[in-house]
Design a protein around this motif. Structure first.
Motif, PDB file in Angstrom:
ATOM      1  N   ALA A 193       0.831  -1.198   0.000  1.00  0.00           N
ATOM      2  CA  ALA A 193       0.000   0.000   0.000  1.00  0.00           C
ATOM      3  C   ALA A 193       0.870   1.255   0.000  1.00  0.00           C
ATOM      4  N   GLU A 194       2.018   1.182   0.627  1.00  0.00           N
ATOM      5  CA  GLU A 194       2.945   2.325   0.612  1.00  0.00           C
ATOM      6  C   GLU A 194       3.454   2.580  -0.803  1.00  0.00           C
ATOM      7  N   TRP A 195       3.763   1.508  -1.553  1.00  0.00           N
ATOM      8  CA  TRP A 195       4.189   1.630  -2.954  1.00  0.00           C
ATOM      9  C   TRP A 195       3.100   2.324  -3.763  1.00  0.00           C
ATOM     10  N   LEU A 196       1.839   1.937  -3.532  1.00  0.00           N
ATOM     11  CA  LEU A 196       0.725   2.552  -4.245  1.00  0.00           C
ATOM     12  C   LEU A 196       0.599   4.029  -3.898  1.00  0.00           C
ATOM     13  N   SER A 197       0.746   4.369  -2.627  1.00  0.00           N
ATOM     14  CA  SER A 197       0.641   5.767  -2.212  1.00  0.00           C
ATOM     15  C   SER A 197       1.749   6.610  -2.838  1.00  0.00           C
ATOM     16  N   THR A 198       2.940   6.047  -2.914  1.00  0.00           N
ATOM     17  CA  THR A 198       4.053   6.765  -3.543  1.00  0.00           C
ATOM     18  C   THR A 198       3.794   6.957  -5.024  1.00  0.00           C
ATOM     19  N   LEU A 199       3.236   5.938  -5.682  1.00  0.00           N
ATOM     20  CA  LEU A 199       2.878   6.064  -7.093  1.00  0.00           C
ATOM     21  C   LEU A 199       1.824   7.152  -7.283  1.00  0.00           C
ATOM     22  N   ALA A 200       0.831   7.194  -6.400  1.00  0.00           N
ATOM     23  CA  ALA A 200      -0.237   8.195  -6.515  1.00  0.00           C
ATOM     24  C   ALA A 200       0.316   9.614  -6.465  1.00  0.00           C
ATOM     25  N   ALA A 201       1.411   9.812  -5.741  1.00  0.00           N
ATOM     26  CA  ALA A 201       1.979  11.150  -5.586  1.00  0.00           C
ATOM     27  C   ALA A 201       2.766  11.607  -6.806  1.00  0.00           C
ATOM     28  N   THR A 202       2.976  10.710  -7.798  1.00  0.00           N
ATOM     29  CA  THR A 202       3.806  11.066  -8.950  1.00  0.00           C
ATOM     30  C   THR A 202       3.056  11.860 -10.007  1.00  0.00           C
ATOM     31  N   GLY A 203       1.732  11.823  -9.985  1.00  0.00           N
ATOM     32  CA  GLY A 203       1.006  12.558 -11.008  1.00  0.00           C
ATOM     33  C   GLY A 203      -0.382  12.000 -11.230  1.00  0.00           C
ATOM     34  N   ASP A 228     -11.329  -1.801  -3.340  1.00  0.00           N
ATOM     35  CA  ASP A 228     -11.918  -3.143  -3.225  1.00  0.00           C
ATOM     36  C   ASP A 228     -10.866  -4.218  -3.398  1.00  0.00           C
ATOM     37  N   TYR A 229      -9.979  -3.991  -4.344  1.00  0.00           N
ATOM     38  CA  TYR A 229      -8.893  -4.937  -4.647  1.00  0.00           C
ATOM     39  C   TYR A 229      -7.953  -5.053  -3.446  1.00  0.00           C
ATOM     40  N   LEU A 230      -7.644  -3.923  -2.859  1.00  0.00           N
ATOM     41  CA  LEU A 230      -6.769  -3.912  -1.682  1.00  0.00           C
ATOM     42  C   LEU A 230      -7.421  -4.646  -0.521  1.00  0.00           C
ATOM     43  N   ASP A 231      -8.723  -4.461  -0.354  1.00  0.00           N
ATOM     44  CA  ASP A 231      -9.428  -5.147   0.724  1.00  0.00           C
ATOM     45  C   ASP A 231      -9.363  -6.663   0.537  1.00  0.00           C
ATOM     46  N   HIS A 232      -9.531  -7.119  -0.712  1.00  0.00           N
ATOM     47  CA  HIS A 232      -9.434  -8.556  -0.987  1.00  0.00           C
ATOM     48  C   HIS A 232      -8.034  -9.073  -0.679  1.00  0.00           C
ATOM     49  N   TYR A 233      -7.011  -8.356  -1.124  1.00  0.00           N
ATOM     50  CA  TYR A 233      -5.656  -8.879  -0.975  1.00  0.00           C
ATOM     51  C   TYR A 233      -5.109  -8.741   0.444  1.00  0.00           C
ATOM     52  N   ARG A 234      -5.714  -7.911   1.260  1.00  0.00           N
ATOM     53  CA  ARG A 234      -5.361  -7.963   2.684  1.00  0.00           C
ATOM     54  C   ARG A 234      -5.658  -9.358   3.239  1.00  0.00           C
ATOM     55  N   LYS A 235      -6.779  -9.934   2.793  1.00  0.00           N
ATOM     56  CA  LYS A 235      -7.143 -11.280   3.240  1.00  0.00           C
ATOM     57  C   LYS A 235      -6.240 -12.332   2.604  1.00  0.00           C
ATOM     58  N   ALA A 236      -5.984 -12.173   1.292  1.00  0.00           N
ATOM     59  CA  ALA A 236      -5.218 -13.189   0.564  1.00  0.00           C
ATOM     60  C   ALA A 236      -3.740 -13.198   0.942  1.00  0.00           C
ATOM     61  N   LEU A 237      -3.169 -11.998   1.180  1.00  0.00           N
ATOM     62  CA  LEU A 237      -1.739 -11.885   1.468  1.00  0.00           C
ATOM     63  C   LEU A 237      -1.437 -11.895   2.967  1.00  0.00           C
ATOM     64  N   TRP A 284      -1.212  -9.055   4.546  1.00  0.00           N
ATOM     65  CA  TRP A 284      -0.610  -7.745   4.798  1.00  0.00           C
ATOM     66  C   TRP A 284      -1.185  -6.749   3.805  1.00  0.00           C
ATOM     67  N   ASP A 285      -0.865  -5.478   3.967  1.00  0.00           N
ATOM     68  CA  ASP A 285      -1.496  -4.398   3.219  1.00  0.00           C
ATOM     69  C   ASP A 285      -0.803  -4.218   1.871  1.00  0.00           C
ATOM     70  N   GLY A 286      -1.355  -4.857   0.841  1.00  0.00           N
ATOM     71  CA  GLY A 286      -0.778  -4.746  -0.487  1.00  0.00           C
ATOM     72  C   GLY A 286      -1.680  -5.387  -1.520  1.00  0.00           C
ATOM     73  N   ILE A 287      -1.266  -5.326  -2.777  1.00  0.00           N
ATOM     74  CA  ILE A 287      -2.027  -5.943  -3.863  1.00  0.00           C
ATOM     75  C   ILE A 287      -1.091  -6.739  -4.760  1.00  0.00           C
ATOM     76  N   VAL A 288      -1.677  -7.652  -5.509  1.00  0.00           N
ATOM     77  CA  VAL A 288      -0.931  -8.431  -6.498  1.00  0.00           C
ATOM     78  C   VAL A 288      -1.290  -7.897  -7.879  1.00  0.00           C
ATOM     79  N   VAL A 289      -0.311  -7.353  -8.578  1.00  0.00           N
ATOM     80  CA  VAL A 289      -0.544  -6.790  -9.912  1.00  0.00           C
ATOM     81  C   VAL A 289      -0.222  -7.865 -10.968  1.00  0.00           C
ATOM     82  N   HIS A 290      -0.951  -8.974 -10.879  1.00  0.00           N
ATOM     83  CA  HIS A 290      -0.685 -10.140 -11.725  1.00  0.00           C
ATOM     84  C   HIS A 290      -0.371  -9.757 -13.169  1.00  0.00           C
ATOM     85  N   ASP A 291      -1.315  -9.051 -13.792  1.00  0.00           N
ATOM     86  CA  ASP A 291      -1.235  -8.820 -15.233  1.00  0.00           C
ATOM     87  C   ASP A 291      -0.092  -7.893 -15.616  1.00  0.00           C
TER      88      ASP A 291
END
Length: 321
Positions: A203-213, A225-234, A236-243
């Motif tokens: 989630a920190e990586w995402l927040s840093t990306l959001a600050a770029t523009g 919603d995706y982050l909420d799902h992956y908190r359960k799957a992982l 910890w606070d993050g997402i899987v950018v599979h694609d």
């Protein structure tokens, strides 16, 4: 060297990151985007793909709608519980409206036309169910010679996510996946969830990306919603950018370390339906059992994780094309 690329997709939050990755990369000739059912119905995946291209300032890229259902059996379950009911955490409408109309042809026709017109080999990144690609190879076999490789996000060598055995993209249309992966017409790289989970971003990586523009901020805004799902799957606070992991390999071959192995897909109606079966036995043993010459794919098994995340961040934080 520039990569000629077509993306076949069912956006999907991770598809959004993958499309932006290609659209913002100046070493990519993004020839087209085709859509397929999957995470949400075809009408939503198609609308999402067009809006994501508009976000990236890429209304020059043609979009065509493809298969609305699997080849044989109806799709048992979409992934709104992961991506939100509109595929983008309920925030699809926050993206800009595209100025370009959809192509007046279906996805398979657009794929065939783009391949025929291409001046050299084309990489296709199928990051949803493989229905369109199976139909292309069946209806237009001549196109196989123009495809440099298919870099496919899908499959699971260990456990699945849609079922204990199967990953969502392959499980969504096992018959199409088997046709593509075991058909032997086109070189394939399979990027399974065993690896993509290891490439998760925080989630920190995402927040840093959001600050770029604006693009980074828009992408991060699609993730609740995706982050909420992956908190359960992982756990910890993050997402899987599979694609996006698969598209990174499509853009820059060798980003992922691969091992070649015969691949089949379980197409029964039992509990193993949609399982990806990679024969990772030693070749000598496969020869002894008569399976050494089966069509094979490159299975992505490893990556320099920090280097990959840095590559994704650098490309997704670009603002101009």
């Amino acid at each position: 060297m520039r990569t000629r690329l077509i993306i076949d997709t069912d956006p999907g939050v991770d598809d959004a990151f993958a499309i932006a990755l290609a659209a913002l990369s100046d070493d990519v000739d993004l020839l087209g985007v085709t859509t397929v059912f999957g995470n949400v119905p075809l009408s939503a995946t198609t609308r999402n793909a067009s809006r994501l291209l508009a976000l990236c300032g890429r209304d020059d890229v043609p979009v065509a709608a493809g298969a609305a259902r699997p080849l044989v059996h109806r799709h048992p379950r979409e992934a709104g519980y992961v991506h939100g009911l509109d595929g983008l955490s309920g925030r699809a409408a926050s993206l800009p409206e595209p100025s370009r109309e959809l192509e007046p042809v279906d996805a398979v026709t657009l794929l065939a036309n783009l391949l025929d017109a291409a001046e050299g080999p084309v990489t296709i990144a199928p990051i949803g169910p493989l229905t369109n690609i199976a139909a292309l190879l069946a209806a237009h076999p001549r196109c196989a010679e123009k495809i440099d490789r298919l870099v496919i996000m899908g499959g699971a060598i260990g456990h699945g996510n849609s079922t204990a055995a199967a990953e969502f993209n392959i499980w969504s249309d096992p018959e199409a996946a088997h046709r593509v992966l075991a058909g032997g017409e086109v070189p394939c790289v399979l990027v399974p969830m065993d690896l993509t989970y290891r490439c998760a971003v925080s989630a920190e990586w995402l927040s840093t990306l959001a600050a770029t523009g604006p693009v980074g901020a828009a992408l991060e805004a699609l993730t609740p919603d995706y982050l909420d799902h992956y908190r359960k799957a992982l756990g910890w606070d993050g997402i899987v950018v599979h694609d996006a992991v698969a598209v990174a390999e499509a853009i820059r071959p060798g980003t992922l370390r691969t091992e070649r192995a015969p691949v089949a897909v379980e197409c029964s109606q039992g509990p193993g339906r949609g399982a990806t079966i990679a024969d990772l036995r030693r070749r000598e043993l496969r020869e002894e059992t008569g399976t050494a010459e089966a069509p094979s794919a490159g299975i992505a098994v490893d990556a320099e994780l920090d280097k990959l995340r840095d590559f994704l961040f650098e490309r997704l934080s670009r603002h101009e094309n």
